[in-house]
Write a protein that holds these residues in place. Structure first.
Motif, PDB file in Angstrom:
ATOM      1  N   GLU A  38      -6.115 -18.475  26.120  1.00 19.10           N
ATOM      2  CA  GLU A  38      -5.884 -17.320  25.264  1.00 19.10           C
ATOM      3  C   GLU A  38      -6.772 -16.169  25.693  1.00 19.10           C
ATOM      4  OE1 GLU A  38      -6.824 -18.425  21.233  1.00 19.10           O
ATOM      5  OE2 GLU A  38      -8.850 -19.077  21.749  1.00 19.10           O
ATOM      6  N   ALA A  39      -6.400 -14.988  25.254  1.00 21.06           N
ATOM      7  CA  ALA A  39      -7.184 -13.790  25.551  1.00 21.06           C
ATOM      8  C   ALA A  39      -7.065 -12.836  24.388  1.00 21.06           C
ATOM      9  CB  ALA A  39      -6.696 -13.112  26.836  1.00 21.06           C
ATOM     10  N   SER A  40      -8.086 -11.998  24.224  1.00 23.51           N
ATOM     11  CA  SER A  40      -8.030 -10.951  23.219  1.00 23.51           C
ATOM     12  C   SER A  40      -8.569  -9.660  23.808  1.00 23.51           C
ATOM     13  CB  SER A  40      -8.836 -11.318  21.960  1.00 23.51           C
ATOM     14  OG  SER A  40     -10.233 -11.318  22.249  1.00 23.51           O
ATOM     15  N   LEU A  41      -8.087  -8.556  23.278  1.00 25.79           N
ATOM     16  CA  LEU A  41      -8.599  -7.225  23.608  1.00 25.79           C
ATOM     17  C   LEU A  41      -9.207  -6.643  22.355  1.00 25.79           C
ATOM     18  CD1 LEU A  41      -8.879  -4.627  25.334  1.00 25.79           C
ATOM     19  CD2 LEU A  41      -6.547  -4.031  24.599  1.00 25.79           C
ATOM     20  N   ASP A  42     -10.513  -6.354  22.396  1.00 29.14           N
ATOM     21  CA  ASP A  42     -11.208  -5.761  21.257  1.00 29.14           C
ATOM     22  C   ASP A  42     -10.979  -4.260  21.206  1.00 29.14           C
ATOM     23  OD1 ASP A  42     -12.167  -8.270  20.734  1.00 29.14           O
ATOM     24  OD2 ASP A  42     -14.207  -7.872  21.454  1.00 29.14           O
TER      25      ASP A  42
END
Length: 341
Positions: A38-42
């Motif tokens: 998974e990945a997230s962009l803050d």
């Protein structure tokens, strides 16, 4: 070349700071829970990635129908460049297409997955998948073999998720752009969006010496269906693609409107993917909402242009429910959003 696409799809690393991605299901269940990445962009522009339960951070996973969104972005770019118009009919865009009613079906209809073209590709798979796996046709030839049947609904009058539409889309894009689809996606989207991992798969295989392997058997189909499921990437690059129109893509307001407009409200379907409404701090946000399925490869990706935040999760273990829970937890606990529809 032959690409690998699951029959099911035709039916229709670095560590992570604790607050960056919602915890989701307990990590104590690693031995029984499916592998995922998974990945997230803050909101500050920082990407975070994570792998769990044996998932491989930094490795490419097949992205399934998120390929449709990539091809839709390319169509809008080619319209900006004067190569085509979404309102053009197949009679205008694809002179070699043999359908008598080609002047009644627009490119926009296809990108919106609206009714008209019957799913001849799926029927051919059911009849003889082994022979079809060895069939080598250009997209136009495939359109004339599999895309001449019609549904009961008149062209453009109803939502109809049909993968045969995307044979026609690929044929149109290559005709208008004058280059193979893989080349145009690389040059016009993957490179400018800084999607360093993204590829269109060749010979049905993820590239690299040690690719991620699906947990169940995949079937192979010819390369005229790249817009239906040829994309492979890491989760952070899926976010970069969803973010691309709003930042690095130099999309005009009219282009943004085109990709944000929902043509089938009951299904939330816009150009090549879905757009959902989310309430964040009392305000309505419209977020890109993508999903992909190539056999055991499953993915979800979401992006909020107003908050400039996003999340993507992928698995090779046929676990839509599991990764859906992680997506929903990110929307609730990190974005602070609540679905409105």
């Amino acid at each position: 070349m032959i690409r690998k696409l699951a029959l099911a799809a035709l039916l229709g690393g670095s560590s992570l700071a604790g607050a960056a991605i919602a915890a989701g299901p307990s990590q104590d269940a690693a031995q029984t829970s499916p592998a995922y990445v998974e990945a997230s962009l803050d909101a500050d522009g920082t990407f975070h990635t994570r792998a769990g339960n044996g998932g491989r951070d930094g490795a490419r996973y097949q992205a399934g129908s998120t390929s449709k969104y990539a091809c839709s972005l390319l169509a809008v770019i080619l319209e900006r460049d004067g190569k085509l118009r979404l309102s053009d009919t197949l009679a205008d865009l694809l002179p070699g297409y043999a359908a008598a009613d080609a002047d009644q079906i627009t490119l926009r209809d296809l990108l919106h997955n609206r009714s008209g073209v019957a799913d001849g590709l799926m029927a051919a798979f059911r009849e003889d998948a082994a022979t079809l796996a060895e069939t080598k046709l250009t997209p136009l030839e495939a359109a004339n073999r599999f895309g001449l049947g019609r549904t009961g609904d008149a062209p453009g009058t109803a939502f109809d998720y049909v993968n045969t539409n995307w044979i026609l889309v690929q044929a149109v894009l290559e005709q208008a752009g004058g280059a193979p689809l893989e080349t145009m996606l690389q040059q016009r989207i993957f490179d400018p969006a800084d999607m360093s991992s993204a590829v269109i798969m060749s010979d049905g295989h993820l590239p690299g010496a040690d690719p991620v392997v699906a947990s169940s058997t995949m079937i192979r189909i010819p390369d005229f269906v790249l817009c239906a499921g040829g994309l492979a990437a890491t989760p952070d690059d899926l976010i970069r693609m969803l973010r691309f129109p709003y930042h690095a893509g130099k999309f005009t307001p009219a282009m943004i409107e085109a990709i944000d407009t929902v043509a089938s409200p009951d299904d939330h379907y816009a150009l090549g993917g879905r757009v959902r409404r989310v309430r964040v701090d009392g305000a309505e946000h419209r977020i890109a909402w993508e999903s992909g399925s190539n056999g055991a490869f499953k993915s979800y990706s979401v992006y909020d242009p107003q908050a400039d935040m996003g999340y993507a999760v992928m698995t090779n273990e046929n676990a839509f429910d599991f990764i859906g829970e992680r997506r929903d937890a990110w929307i609730r606990d990190v974005l602070g959003g609540e679905l409105m529809d």
